[in-house]
Design an enzyme around this catalytic site. Structure first.
Site, short mmCIF file in Angstrom:
data_model
loop_
_atom_site.label_atom_id
_atom_site.label_comp_id
_atom_site.label_asym_id
_atom_site.label_seq_id
_atom_site.Cartn_x
_atom_site.Cartn_y
_atom_site.Cartn_z
N LYS A 72 0.83 -1.18 -0.08
CA LYS A 72 -0.04 0.08 -0.04
C LYS A 72 0.72 1.23 -0.06
CE LYS A 72 0.53 0.87 4.46
NZ LYS A 72 1.11 1.95 5.25
N THR A 111 -3.60 5.49 3.90
CA THR A 111 -2.42 5.88 3.58
C THR A 111 -2.41 6.70 2.27
OG1 THR A 111 -1.63 3.62 4.39
CG2 THR A 111 0.03 4.85 3.11
N ARG A 170 3.91 9.55 5.38
CA ARG A 170 5.07 10.09 4.80
C ARG A 170 4.97 9.57 3.45
NH1 ARG A 170 8.45 6.90 9.00
NH2 ARG A 170 6.78 7.64 10.33
#
Length: 338
Positions: A196, A253, A260
């Site tokens: 992912k 995400t 990040r």
């Protein structure tokens, strides 16, 4: 029952999980490899580099000494970057050999090892053999540390081939804002967790380029198809990818500024170089190395993963993002479920 737990890795996720376990009534040692950070955690009860506003429970004890962290330990939780898992595991087994302890091993890291292409439970199993430990449990799911720190309602998965061990971990972490589900598909959970991050870089890049919600939805959906395709080829159960460690983790995400990987992609889309982005991030961007591993695994299994390939081209061959998007959109038409 109070358990003695060593949390290895004092980044954002390790710090928050150590805090959560402490608040659940367990005795927690948090191992870090920087003396300044250990001092900050023990004296100021903060970790401002990773969690600027978070106050850590004073009962969390940080240490530079792995031997101290592992003293009389019942469970060990690895929360170090993928590229450090093997090295830290080697040091852990040395200490365990000296003490005779055989703890349950957990990990909450998300990646695939470069070179070997192995999942992290495979790495841990190689370095800490069965006669040196109890079962091995993987923790994964949609769970940004910043949100858990704020007690946002969160659900993740504890996966193990030993379901009793997974249930033990489930009880260890559960509270009124953190819910755990058990799963026996370790392969699927780890593959979803790692891959992912690749798609999240793509999602960030599209945002940086100015694309909207239609594009985001298309990327997430077709990205999930690629993740599932590769995971199933390595023995994962298809249904795992519509669960928390699959689509759940993928959604969070690919849509959150806390990611990040998303932030790295967003900056790529805005024209910054990968070198500059990684230098300034201050944290490991797991999706960059995972993209390379995923690309190599897809070639090995002869599996079509066009989005992953496009991201690989951008990261490792310095190809233009807009050109890669054009190539994706102009591919020959096909059945959706192929």
């Amino acid at each position: 029952m109070t358990e003695k737990i060593a949390v290895l890795g004092a980044g954002s996720w390790g710090t928050v999980l150590a805090n959560l376990l402490t608040e659940n009534g367990h005795q927690v040692s948090l191992w870090a490899n920087k003396e300044k950070l250990v001092t900050e955690i023990n004296q100021e009860h903060t970790n401002v580099h990773y969690l600027p506003t978070f106050k850590i429970n004073p009962k969390v004890v940080a240490t530079l000494s792995l031997a101290t962290a592992l003293q009389d330990v019942d469970l060990i939780l690895f929360v170090v970057p993928t590229n450090a898992i093997r090295e830290v595991a080697k040091k852990v087994v040395t200490v365990l050999n000296e003490t005779g302890r055989k703890p349950l091993i957990m990990h909450a890291s998300k990646g695939l090892e470069q070179g070997t292409h192995k999942r992290l439970s495979q790495v841990l199993s190689e370095e800490i053999p069965e006669n040196e430990r109890q079962a091995l449990v993987v923790l994964s799911g949609p769970s940004h540390a910043e949100d858990v720190a704020n007690r946002d309602l969160t659900s993740i998965t504890a996966a193990s081939v030993d379901l009793e061990a997974a249930k033990r971990v489930q009880q260890l972490f559960m509270n009124d804002y953190f819910r755990i589900y058990t799963n026996d598909d370790v392969i699927g959970v780890e593959m979803g967790a790692a891959l992912k991050n690749v798609i999240a870089i793509g999602a960030g890049a599209l945002h940086g380029l100015g694309y909207g919600d239609n594009t985001k939805a298309a990327l997430i959906t077709r990205g999930l198809a690629e993740i599932s395709r590769l995971g199933v080829a390595f023995g994962a159960k298809p249904l795992t990818f519509i669960g928390l460690s699959g689509v759940g983790d993928l959604i969070v995400t690919c849509t959150s500024v806390h990611s990040r990987n998303w932030r790295a992609g967003n900056q790529l889309g805005q024209g910054q170089s990968l070198e500059t982005i990684l230098k300034n991030m201050g944290m490991v961007v797991e999706g960059v190395s995972t993209t390379k591993v995923a690309h190599e695994l897809a070639q090995q299994k002869n599996i079509e993963m066009p989005i992953t390939t496009a991201i690989y081209h951008v990261l490792y061959e310095q190809k233009n993002i807009r050109d890669e998007i054009t190539c994706l959109m102009q591919r020959e038409g096909k059945m959706e479920m192929d």
